[in-house]
Design an enzyme around this catalytic site. Structure first.
Site, PDB file in Angstrom:
ATOM      1  N   SER A  23       0.861  -1.159  -0.361  1.00 12.95           N
ATOM      2  CA  SER A  23      -0.003   0.027   0.124  1.00 12.95           C
ATOM      3  C   SER A  23       0.827   1.230  -0.005  1.00 12.95           C
ATOM      4  O   SER A  23       0.513   2.455  -0.834  1.00 12.95           O
ATOM      5  CB  SER A  23      -0.985  -0.029   1.221  1.00 12.95           C
ATOM      6  OG  SER A  23      -0.284  -0.360   2.381  1.00 12.95           O
ATOM      7  N   HIS A  45       5.469 -12.899   7.932  1.00 16.25           N
ATOM      8  CA  HIS A  45       5.913 -11.542   7.580  1.00 16.25           C
ATOM      9  C   HIS A  45       7.218 -11.381   6.712  1.00 16.25           C
ATOM     10  O   HIS A  45       7.979 -12.233   6.715  1.00 16.25           O
ATOM     11  CB  HIS A  45       6.110 -10.649   8.811  1.00 16.25           C
ATOM     12  CG  HIS A  45       5.994  -9.012   8.389  1.00 16.25           C
ATOM     13  ND1 HIS A  45       6.871  -8.199   7.991  1.00 16.25           N
ATOM     14  CD2 HIS A  45       4.850  -8.371   8.392  1.00 16.25           C
ATOM     15  CE1 HIS A  45       6.543  -7.032   7.799  1.00 16.25           C
ATOM     16  NE2 HIS A  45       5.205  -7.005   8.103  1.00 16.25           N
ATOM     17  N   ARG A  71       2.945  -5.250  16.913  1.00 20.22           N
ATOM     18  CA  ARG A  71       1.619  -5.023  16.670  1.00 20.22           C
ATOM     19  C   ARG A  71       0.626  -5.990  17.227  1.00 20.22           C
ATOM     20  O   ARG A  71      -0.646  -5.690  17.761  1.00 20.22           O
ATOM     21  CB  ARG A  71       1.422  -4.601  15.579  1.00 20.22           C
ATOM     22  CG  ARG A  71       2.357  -3.530  14.827  1.00 20.22           C
ATOM     23  CD  ARG A  71       2.183  -3.125  13.432  1.00 20.22           C
ATOM     24  NE  ARG A  71       2.538  -4.549  12.728  1.00 20.22           N
ATOM     25  CZ  ARG A  71       2.547  -4.232  11.464  1.00 20.22           C
ATOM     26  NH1 ARG A  71       2.139  -3.427  10.598  1.00 20.22           N
ATOM     27  NH2 ARG A  71       2.684  -5.370  10.643  1.00 20.22           N
ATOM     28  N   ASP A 107      -2.472  -9.091  11.682  1.00 21.93           N
ATOM     29  CA  ASP A 107      -3.842  -9.332  11.444  1.00 21.93           C
ATOM     30  C   ASP A 107      -4.160 -10.596  12.273  1.00 21.93           C
ATOM     31  O   ASP A 107      -5.580 -10.861  12.181  1.00 21.93           O
ATOM     32  CB  ASP A 107      -3.750  -9.774  10.116  1.00 21.93           C
ATOM     33  CG  ASP A 107      -3.696  -8.741   8.822  1.00 21.93           C
ATOM     34  OD1 ASP A 107      -3.960  -7.569   9.382  1.00 21.93           O
ATOM     35  OD2 ASP A 107      -3.090  -8.894   7.885  1.00 21.93           O
ATOM     36  N   HIS A 146      -2.176  -8.835   1.885  1.00 22.35           N
ATOM     37  CA  HIS A 146      -1.832  -7.530   2.554  1.00 22.35           C
ATOM     38  C   HIS A 146      -3.009  -7.343   3.349  1.00 22.35           C
ATOM     39  O   HIS A 146      -3.340  -7.970   4.462  1.00 22.35           O
ATOM     40  CB  HIS A 146      -1.571  -6.650   1.327  1.00 22.35           C
ATOM     41  CG  HIS A 146      -0.877  -5.203   1.877  1.00 22.35           C
ATOM     42  ND1 HIS A 146      -0.490  -5.100   3.141  1.00 22.35           N
ATOM     43  CD2 HIS A 146      -0.903  -4.003   1.264  1.00 22.35           C
ATOM     44  CE1 HIS A 146      -0.030  -3.845   3.427  1.00 22.35           C
ATOM     45  NE2 HIS A 146      -0.242  -3.393   2.359  1.00 22.35           N
TER      46      HIS A 146
END
Ligand code: NMX
Ligand code: MLT
Length: 427
Positions: free
Chosen positions: A234, A310, A319, A365, A264
């Site tokens: 992105s 990742h 995160r 995620d 993504h």
């Protein structure tokens, strides 16, 4: 007075000068080698981009201007935006000024992006609706107007800043309307000018946040997803489009198109689907053995385990840890969160068995969707929209700095496979 813009008026010329001098002194120095595997492997590990808003360290995760994103988890998205642009967190006056600025702009949103959403086929994916609405607003671009008037190159960043702040103040309103249109009563809720950015987003979604915890989650979610250095799809798509001087509406839309892919930004929706399928199959929170079987089945069918792995990280994504801690505090008893915990205990050990997988640990995620689900956002094809609204903070900050520095159009050289084979034969 817009204090952030005033700060940038001082910072941007210094930044431009710093890079200019650096290139004068060191521009011809050679910094690395390129392997053919990297070129054919998605340009992995090639240091060919620069990005100063944030960086990912393989062993530490994401740092925003040198501060671990986990340490920023109690900050407001507006504060983190200020940090990305200026290298400093704002003081009280600065944050109030930015919030006033966003609220002032919020009410200037035109009506027609809402009509675009009304008119688009209602079974379109929410990301399609969001991107179409953003592109439709391109005619509002201050950059386009000032460019046509012959603005000087040194001033580009100011026009990009204007467009970017409008996007930050407008896009969540559009996102909330998409949610209400697709999944609610279809009525638009309006802004409250005494609220901050996340309070307004929460209000416009119409979730009914009686204890304020959903707004806390929105703040955390937005900060966590706001930026992730320059090479992810992105950020890079937005940056690349922006380098052609496509205005921020087009550039951000380009970034969000890239975000829409399942490897993504769509991965959070895939994670939820996977978790719910496992829970349905085993009639509740699965045992470790059941998740082991379920994960093995997924891998055997040639699919990836969503939320794990990742391209840069080699450790548990901080995160994910921030979301996990939030979950422990606010939804410990929720069976979906308990399933996330079981998966976290089991899946890394399974992925470690495949030596090809460089990072067997959870990424952001793996834990984000279950928290949204807990607070009533059960329509998981909307989750990427939350990611998009958050990521706009980072990709617009990157655009402002790129135009501030005066970065030229991106144009890496591509070569044919024949050429690469010839090079390989010479070595
Ligand atoms: N499950 C199964 N296989 C995996 C996984 C996983 N979670 N992660 C990596 N692999 C495979 C990968 O598909 C590749 O296989 P092949 O060579 O056959 O194509 C191999 O392991 C090597 O991959 P890596 O070099 O470790 O990772 P890469 O940089 O190619 O990909 C991701 C990174 C994130 C695309 C990958 O780990 C993945 O597909 N994960 C699952 C989807 C996901 O969670 N995406 C979200 C990423 C974060 N985000 O928000 O964008
Ligand atoms: C992101 O936040 O952009 C994702 O983790 C994807 C990535 O780093 O490539």
């Amino acid at each position: 007075m817009d204090r952030l813009k005033e700060r940038l008026k001082k910072i941007i010329p210094q930044y431009r000068e710093e890079i200019k001098n650096f290139l004068k002194e060191s521009g011809e120095k050679i910094i690395g080698n390129i392997s053919i595997r990297s070129v054919y492997g998605g340009m992995r590990d090639l240091p060919v981009l620069f990005c100063d808003t944030s960086e990912i360290l393989p062993e530490k995760g994401l740092l925003i201007r040198g501060i671990s994103v986990k340490e920023l988890s109690n900050k407001l998205p507006e504060e983190v935006f200020f940090l990305m642009l200026t290298q400093n967190l704002p003081d009280t006056e600065e944050i109030i000024s930015l919030q006033n600025e966003l609220n002032r702009r919020a009410k200037l949103i035109p009506d027609y992006p809402f009509t675009v959403i009304d008119d688009i086929p209602q079974d379109s994916h929410p990301m399609t609706m969001l991107i179409c609405a953003i592109v439709s607003m391109e005619r509002e671009s201050i950059f386009v107007r000032r460019y046509a008037e012959g603005m000087r190159k040194e001033d580009y960043w100011e026009a990009i800043y204007e467009d970017s702040l409008n996007l930050v103040a407008w896009v969540y309103q559009i996102a909330a309307y998409i949610y209400r249109k697709k999944f609610g009563d279809g009525k638009r809720i309006f802004h409250d000018f005494s609220f901050d950015w996340a309070q307004n987003f929460s209000r416009l979604l119409g979730i009914g946040d009686w204890d304020g915890n959903f707004t806390k989650l929105l703040r955390l979610y937005t900060v966590i997803h706001s930026d992730n250095e320059g090479g992810n799809v992105s950020a890079h798509s937005c940056h690349c489009a922006g380098s052609s001087l496509a205005n921020p509406y087009y550039s951000v839309a380009a970034g969000l198109c890239g975000l829409s892919g399942p490897l993504h930004g769509l991965a959070n929706q895939e994670v939820l689907k996977w978790l719910l399928e496992a829970m349905e199959k085993y009639g509740g929170v699965p045992s470790e053995k059941q998740i082991e079987d379920f994960a093995e089945e997924t891998l055997k069918s040639g699919k990836v385990i969503p939320g794990y792995g990742h391209s840069i990280l080699k450790v548990i994504d901080p995160r994910f840890e921030a979301f996990y801690e939030f979950g422990e505090k606010y939804c410990e008893e929720d069976p979906l969160f308990q399933t996330v915990k079981v998966v976290f205990r089991v899946v890394p050990e399974i992925l470690k068995k495949n030596p090809k997988i460089k990072d067997p640990y959870p990424n952001l995620d793996a834990g984000s969707g279950c928290l949204l689900y807990h607070f009533g956002i059960k329509e998981f094809n909307f989750y990427t929209v939350f990611f998009a609204v958050s990521r706009i903070f980072g990709i617009t900050a990157q655009l402002i700095l790129s135009r501030g520095f005066g970065e030229p159009i991106e144009s890496p050289k591509s070569m044919t496979t024949r050429w690469f084979k010839e090079q390989a034969n010479k070595l």
